[in-house]
Design a protein around this motif. Structure first.
Motif, mmCIF file in Angstrom:
data_model
loop_
_atom_site.group_PDB
_atom_site.id
_atom_site.type_symbol
_atom_site.label_atom_id
_atom_site.label_comp_id
_atom_site.label_asym_id
_atom_site.label_seq_id
_atom_site.Cartn_x
_atom_site.Cartn_y
_atom_site.Cartn_z
ATOM 1 N N ASP A 26 1.511 7.979 -6.924
ATOM 2 C CA ASP A 26 0.992 9.103 -7.691
ATOM 3 C C ASP A 26 1.930 10.304 -7.615
ATOM 4 O O ASP A 26 2.229 10.947 -8.620
ATOM 5 N N THR B 131 0.788 -1.230 0.000
ATOM 6 C CA THR B 131 0.000 0.000 0.000
ATOM 7 C C THR B 131 0.821 1.282 0.000
ATOM 8 O O THR B 131 0.272 2.350 -0.237
ATOM 9 N N VAL B 132 2.117 1.195 0.251
ATOM 10 C CA VAL B 132 2.934 2.396 0.396
ATOM 11 C C VAL B 132 4.189 2.314 -0.478
ATOM 12 O O VAL B 132 4.845 1.289 -0.544
ATOM 13 N N ASN C 278 5.518 10.354 -1.179
ATOM 14 C CA ASN C 278 4.901 9.487 -0.181
ATOM 15 C C ASN C 278 3.942 8.474 -0.782
ATOM 16 O O ASN C 278 3.315 7.707 -0.050
ATOM 17 N N ASN C 279 3.798 8.502 -2.099
ATOM 18 C CA ASN C 279 2.962 7.513 -2.773
ATOM 19 C C ASN C 279 3.340 7.467 -4.247
ATOM 20 O O ASN C 279 4.080 8.322 -4.739
ATOM 21 N N ALA D 172 7.325 5.085 -0.779
ATOM 22 C CA ALA D 172 7.821 6.376 -0.316
ATOM 23 C C ALA D 172 9.334 6.436 -0.464
ATOM 24 O O ALA D 172 10.018 5.416 -0.376
#
Length: 147
Positions: A43, A22-23, A40-41, A25
């Motif tokens: 996108d 899910t992460v 942090n993601n 970073a």
């Protein structure tokens, strides 16, 4: 890593500090910026990398809006001045991700996507990609295989 080749101005150094289902970073290092860009993601990674490429002017985005109106400004501005190199690649390579570090080399940006290669910190090609989803797949597989 001691005999690492100099990066092209359009290549980026990705330091991945956290990566799971899910992460994603980490930090993006570019020779045209003195400080790293934090993401942090996934996108944010894509948006920030595209902004760097727009600043460098390479690879150029192939999507430009057109208009029949003479005073219409294009959505993508072409760089008329080549950005200055502010940081040597040897300095950039000193930064390491907590999970892994990679060289991102995007050759073209066609169809609002990236086409290029992802390399390990020794500049060995890990994989080639034709879009950002393939890039993400290579990135996650490199973590799993320990490359």
């Amino acid at each position: 890593m001691d005999n690492q080749k100099a990066m092209r101005l359009s290549e980026l150094w990705l330091c991945i500090d956290r990566m799971d289902e899910t992460v994603l970073a980490g930090r993006i290092y570019s020779q045209i910026q003195e400080a790293p860009i934090i993401f942090n993601n996934f996108d944010m990674l894509i948006i920030k990398v595209d902004e760097i490429f727009d600043t460098i002017g390479h690879p150029q985005s192939f999507q430009i809006s057109r208009s029949m109106v003479s005073d219409h400004e294009p959505s993508v501005q072409r760089n008329k001045v080549k950005p200055k190199q502010l940081v040597e690649s040897s300095e950039i390579y000193k930064n390491k991700g907590q999970v892994n570090s990679f060289i991102l080399s995007v050759e073209t940006r066609q169809f609002s996507n990236w086409q290029g290669v992802l390399k390990d910190e020794n500049a060995e090609v890990i994989g080639t990609f034709k879009d950002v989803i393939e890039f993400l797949h290579i990135l996650y597989n490199a973590k799993k295989t320990g490359e």
